[in-house]
Design a protein around this motif. Structure first.
Motif, mmCIF file in Angstrom:
data_model
loop_
_atom_site.group_PDB
_atom_site.id
_atom_site.type_symbol
_atom_site.label_atom_id
_atom_site.label_comp_id
_atom_site.label_asym_id
_atom_site.label_seq_id
_atom_site.Cartn_x
_atom_site.Cartn_y
_atom_site.Cartn_z
ATOM 1 N N ARG A 128 0.897 -0.844 0.181
ATOM 2 C CA ARG A 128 0.013 -0.446 -0.040
ATOM 3 C C ARG A 128 0.456 1.416 -0.573
ATOM 4 N NH1 ARG A 128 0.245 -2.750 4.680
ATOM 5 N NH2 ARG A 128 1.024 -1.158 5.924
ATOM 6 N N SER A 129 0.576 2.629 -0.334
ATOM 7 C CA SER A 129 0.779 3.800 -0.267
ATOM 8 C C SER A 129 2.514 3.709 -1.081
ATOM 9 C CB SER A 129 1.401 3.838 0.993
ATOM 10 O OG SER A 129 1.265 5.652 1.799
ATOM 11 N N VAL A 130 2.681 3.688 -2.691
ATOM 12 C CA VAL A 130 3.042 3.230 -3.204
ATOM 13 C C VAL A 130 3.525 5.334 -3.431
ATOM 14 C CG1 VAL A 130 4.545 2.972 -5.362
ATOM 15 C CG2 VAL A 130 2.720 1.372 -4.033
ATOM 16 N N LYS A 131 4.918 5.534 -3.470
ATOM 17 C CA LYS A 131 5.040 6.757 -3.754
ATOM 18 C C LYS A 131 6.487 6.320 -4.297
ATOM 19 C CE LYS A 131 2.275 8.157 -1.225
ATOM 20 N NZ LYS A 131 1.369 8.688 -1.480
ATOM 21 N N VAL A 132 7.156 7.980 -4.954
ATOM 22 C CA VAL A 132 8.759 7.920 -5.578
ATOM 23 C C VAL A 132 8.753 9.281 -5.461
ATOM 24 C CG1 VAL A 132 6.572 8.885 -7.683
ATOM 25 C CG2 VAL A 132 9.404 8.263 -8.053
ATOM 26 N N ALA A 133 10.185 9.794 -5.059
ATOM 27 C CA ALA A 133 10.486 11.277 -4.919
ATOM 28 C C ALA A 133 11.919 11.146 -6.209
ATOM 29 C CB ALA A 133 11.213 11.190 -3.609
ATOM 30 N N SER A 189 9.327 4.068 -2.774
ATOM 31 C CA SER A 189 8.241 3.702 -1.060
ATOM 32 C C SER A 189 6.962 2.757 -1.221
ATOM 33 C CB SER A 189 9.222 4.912 -0.849
ATOM 34 O OG SER A 189 10.236 5.348 -0.472
ATOM 35 N N TRP A 190 6.923 1.945 -0.422
ATOM 36 C CA TRP A 190 5.755 1.339 -0.668
ATOM 37 C C TRP A 190 5.651 0.543 1.165
ATOM 38 C CZ3 TRP A 190 9.381 -0.448 -3.791
ATOM 39 C CH2 TRP A 190 9.683 -1.882 -3.439
ATOM 40 N N LEU A 191 4.527 0.601 1.718
ATOM 41 C CA LEU A 191 4.064 -0.013 2.815
ATOM 42 C C LEU A 191 3.734 -1.680 2.494
ATOM 43 C CD1 LEU A 191 3.336 2.714 4.489
ATOM 44 C CD2 LEU A 191 5.257 1.816 4.818
ATOM 45 N N GLU A 192 4.040 -2.380 3.149
ATOM 46 C CA GLU A 192 4.319 -4.030 2.749
ATOM 47 C C GLU A 192 4.383 -4.642 4.771
ATOM 48 O OE1 GLU A 192 6.215 -7.703 0.450
ATOM 49 O OE2 GLU A 192 6.366 -5.562 -0.322
ATOM 50 N N GLY A 193 2.998 -5.361 4.564
ATOM 51 C CA GLY A 193 3.057 -5.845 6.737
ATOM 52 C C GLY A 193 3.576 -4.609 7.000
ATOM 53 N N ARG A 194 4.181 -4.391 7.529
ATOM 54 C CA ARG A 194 4.569 -3.730 9.080
ATOM 55 C C ARG A 194 5.909 -3.118 8.459
ATOM 56 N NH1 ARG A 194 2.613 -6.370 14.907
ATOM 57 N NH2 ARG A 194 0.671 -6.589 14.455
ATOM 58 N N GLU A 195 6.252 -3.556 7.511
ATOM 59 C CA GLU A 195 8.115 -2.894 7.189
ATOM 60 C C GLU A 195 7.744 -1.445 5.632
ATOM 61 O OE1 GLU A 195 10.465 -6.503 7.682
ATOM 62 O OE2 GLU A 195 9.878 -5.882 5.490
ATOM 63 N N LEU A 196 9.066 -0.250 6.108
ATOM 64 C CA LEU A 196 9.071 0.089 4.889
ATOM 65 C C LEU A 196 9.899 -0.045 3.469
ATOM 66 C CD1 LEU A 196 8.874 3.218 3.317
ATOM 67 C CD2 LEU A 196 10.731 3.497 5.096
ATOM 68 N N ALA A 240 5.276 -1.512 14.887
ATOM 69 C CA ALA A 240 3.928 -0.754 14.048
ATOM 70 C C ALA A 240 3.085 -0.981 13.205
ATOM 71 C CB ALA A 240 4.170 0.603 14.621
ATOM 72 N N TYR A 241 1.741 -0.911 12.879
ATOM 73 C CA TYR A 241 1.385 -0.529 11.884
ATOM 74 C C TYR A 241 1.748 0.947 11.525
ATOM 75 C CZ TYR A 241 -1.812 -4.838 13.748
ATOM 76 O OH TYR A 241 -1.724 -5.838 14.634
ATOM 77 N N LEU A 242 2.281 0.643 10.038
ATOM 78 C CA LEU A 242 2.680 1.759 9.133
ATOM 79 C C LEU A 242 1.141 2.080 7.727
ATOM 80 C CD1 LEU A 242 6.178 0.427 8.226
ATOM 81 C CD2 LEU A 242 4.892 1.755 10.685
ATOM 82 N N TYR A 243 1.093 3.131 7.860
ATOM 83 C CA TYR A 243 0.151 3.999 7.108
ATOM 84 C C TYR A 243 0.600 5.138 6.454
ATOM 85 C CZ TYR A 243 -3.578 1.275 10.836
ATOM 86 O OH TYR A 243 -3.379 0.430 11.120
ATOM 87 N N ASN A 244 0.086 5.231 5.244
ATOM 88 C CA ASN A 244 -0.291 6.789 4.849
ATOM 89 C C ASN A 244 1.688 7.809 4.543
ATOM 90 O OD1 ASN A 244 -2.894 6.306 5.103
ATOM 91 N ND2 ASN A 244 -3.028 8.118 7.042
ATOM 92 N N LEU A 245 1.972 7.199 4.167
ATOM 93 C CA LEU A 245 3.184 6.637 4.176
ATOM 94 C C LEU A 245 3.618 8.385 2.671
ATOM 95 C CD1 LEU A 245 6.509 6.412 3.681
ATOM 96 C CD2 LEU A 245 6.019 4.893 1.481
ATOM 97 N N GLU A 246 4.596 9.046 2.824
ATOM 98 C CA GLU A 246 4.966 10.220 2.049
ATOM 99 C C GLU A 246 6.148 10.877 2.000
ATOM 100 O OE1 GLU A 246 3.180 12.173 -0.289
ATOM 101 O OE2 GLU A 246 0.826 11.452 0.898
ATOM 102 N N THR A 247 6.836 10.582 0.834
ATOM 103 C CA THR A 247 8.830 11.294 0.651
ATOM 104 C C THR A 247 8.832 11.899 -0.067
ATOM 105 O OG1 THR A 247 8.754 9.369 -0.862
ATOM 106 C CG2 THR A 247 8.909 8.374 1.222
ATOM 107 N N ASP A 248 10.043 12.751 0.648
ATOM 108 C CA ASP A 248 10.980 13.432 -0.340
ATOM 109 C C ASP A 248 12.362 13.786 -0.297
ATOM 110 O OD1 ASP A 248 10.615 16.125 -1.612
ATOM 111 O OD2 ASP A 248 12.574 16.822 0.016
ATOM 112 N N ALA A 249 12.746 13.401 -1.674
ATOM 113 C CA ALA A 249 14.507 12.954 -1.220
ATOM 114 C C ALA A 249 14.994 14.163 -0.994
ATOM 115 C CB ALA A 249 15.137 12.754 -2.913
ATOM 116 N N TYR A 250 16.354 14.387 -0.443
ATOM 117 C CA TYR A 250 17.120 15.553 0.517
ATOM 118 C C TYR A 250 18.944 15.322 -0.226
ATOM 119 C CZ TYR A 250 19.102 12.842 3.655
ATOM 120 O OH TYR A 250 20.047 11.535 4.598
ATOM 121 N N GLY A 251 19.647 16.277 -0.342
ATOM 122 C CA GLY A 251 21.166 15.267 -0.844
ATOM 123 C C GLY A 251 21.349 14.244 -1.193
ATOM 124 N N PRO A 252 21.724 13.084 -0.430
ATOM 125 C CA PRO A 252 22.207 11.608 -0.925
ATOM 126 C C PRO A 252 21.574 10.962 -0.739
ATOM 127 C CG PRO A 252 22.760 12.074 1.302
ATOM 128 C CD PRO A 252 22.643 13.690 0.750
#
Length: 489
Positions: free
Chosen positions: A317-322, A333-340, A368-380
């Motif tokens: 769930r919650s597939v993101k691209v940065a 990035s995405w959430l799968e089970g209780r992992e990023l 923990a249960y993981l929900y509603n991911l957001e991502t942003d790329a920085y420098g490295p």
């Protein structure tokens, strides 16, 4: 439509909250303490009543990351913003607006052309039906000292895009234009407005994107600015009907044709969360999304085919691209089970590296249960922020942040050889398939540096006993990697 069962439950909860204007109050118990800024280490950045339906919005401001969210209960709803520094530490939390009857779960941070940071939101300010703030997308402006001021005579939509919408609010600026997108629950339309209206609410100015097929629903709206052309592109999901799938459409400066992402429908797998969109430094718009319950794709808007990131996911769930601020590296990035889970491309964006798993968050005695991911790329690397639900205590949730670096890969040839003095091995170090120059390789206590082709020869300086030897590769701003070589008699 195949649907993630956990995200299906989230969707039902989110819809109920949006319609009933309820927010779950969550007490906080202690999370695992950690040193902020360490690669792969989680840091709790809120300590308030956050709901598992909370959908954070993030925005880079200089070296800091801003994260905004809705919190509170009926009669006292607010939008909060936390500032996270480059080391991953939450340094200040501010209030953008408070005291509303209810605010929807999806506020949106944005930066105007003059550098001004705003956060947009919609909801019901008072019980008075004629209250203009209950008929619009309102916003607050960020001032000095992280003090916010509600824009009392401006708005980002007309009444058509008012409170009665729960499936996506997005704001982005390009030049002098401000584009606001909204999906009202009363229609099947994705709705856009160009510009800030000088009234509350604007009398007109909205236009409508692709209308979903009869009986279908639209969800998960996102907007992104193409870094080359300046065009603004929208992405959203249509569930059910002949139009089912992920759709992208240019909405400014001209309205283009809506295009369904390759492999996303019909009978699509819905992974939930706002559609992951990003534009690298060289331009173009990329979307990350599901094509099946096990497959995640990365697609450049306008291309005929998408690339496969993984085909071994499991009801994610919650597939993101940065996109990295320099070069063309993309992070999926995405959430799968209780992992990023995370995969990154090489610096030029031409190859996709291996999936990194195991980014779990220990909270209390369990992950923990993981929900509603957001991502942003920085420098490295990558900043990720998400909502985490306590595994053993009901209705307890908070926002957590983690920083990740790209991972090296190392191979050795031959993998097996006799332990004779002078035996040479070729070590190859790569970053998502691209050679890495200057990586430090350690072999039996000796250090070597890779050349421009990512290779270096290491030598067995003296005869050794039969054993398995580790070879490690490391470089600043990368996660190190190891390989093994078996020495025989």
């Amino acid at each position: 439509m195949v649907q993630n069962t956990q995200d299906s439950a989230w969707r039902k909860i989110a819809t109920a909250i949006a319609v009933s204007a309820l927010a779950t109050s969550a007490g906080i118990v202690g999370a695992t303490t950690s040193h902020a800024g360490t690669n792969g280490t989680w840091t709790r950045v809120t300590n308030d009543d956050v709901s598992i339906t909370t959908t954070p919005s993030i925005l880079r401001q200089g070296s800091d990351l801003l994260a905004g969210w809705q919190q509170g209960s009926v009669g006292n709803s607010a939008v909060k913003v936390v500032r996270i520094n480059a080391k991953g530490k939450a340094i200040k939390t501010s209030t953008a607006v408070s005291g509303w009857m209810s605010i929807e779960h999806d506020p949106a941070l944005a930066r105007l052309s003059n550098g001004q940071v705003i956060v947009a939101y919609s909801g019901v300010r008072t019980s008075e039906p004629s209250d203009p703030f209950s008929q619009t997308v309102a916003f607050s402006r960020l001032g000095a000292g992280d003090n916010w001021a509600v824009a009392t005579n401006e708005s980002l939509s007309d009444s058509y895009s008012s409170y009665h919408s729960a499936y996506g609010l997005a704001v982005v600026s390009s030049g002098s234009a401000v584009v606001t997108g909204r999906i009202p629950t009363s229609t099947n339309r994705v709705t856009f407005r160009i510009g800030i209206a000088p009234t509350i609410a604007a009398a007109s100015g909205d236009f409508h994107g692709r209308e979903a097929a009869l009986g279908a629903d639209s969800y998960n709206l996102s907007l992104v600015r193409d870094n080359a052309s300046g065009a603004v592109v929208a992405g959203w999901f249509i569930g059910g009907g002949s139009d089912e799938g992920v759709w992208l459409q240019q909405v400014w400066p001209t309205v283009g044709q809506a295009v369904r992402a390759p492999g996303s429908g019909p009978n699509a797998y819905w992974s939930g969360g706002n559609i992951g969109l990003a534009s690298p430094k060289s331009g173009g718009v990329y979307a990350a999304y599901a094509t099946s319950p096990s497959t995640i794709a990365l697609w450049k808007f306008g291309a005929t085919k998408a690339r496969t990131v993984t085909n071994k996911a499991n009801y994610f769930r919650s597939v993101k691209v940065a996109a990295a601020p320099t070069g063309n590296r993309l992070w999926v990035s995405w959430l799968e089970g209780r992992e990023l889970h995370v995969a990154s491309t090489n610096p030029t964006g031409t190859k996709i590296g291996a999936v990194r798993t195991g980014q779990s968050l220990k909270w209390g005695s369990e992950n923990a249960y993981l929900y509603n991911l957001e991502t942003d790329a920085y420098g490295p690397g990558l900043d990720a922020i998400l909502t985490a639900g306590h595994a053993t205590t009901a209705n307890q949730a908070d926002l957590f942040h983690v920083q990740l670096l790209p991972a090296l890969s190392v191979k050795v040839s031959p993998k097996k050889a006799k332990a004779k003095k002078g035996k040479k091995f070729t070590v190859t170090v790569t970053d998502a398939g691209s050679p890495v120059k200057g990586a430090k390789v350690k072999f039996l206590g000796k250090s070597y540096l890779t050349k421009a082709n990512g290779k270096v020869k290491v030598t067995l300086k003296k005869k050794s006993k039969a054993k398995t030897v580790k070879i490690t590769a490391a470089k600043k701003n990368f996660v190190s990697a190891t390989a093994k070589v078996k020495l025989t008699k």
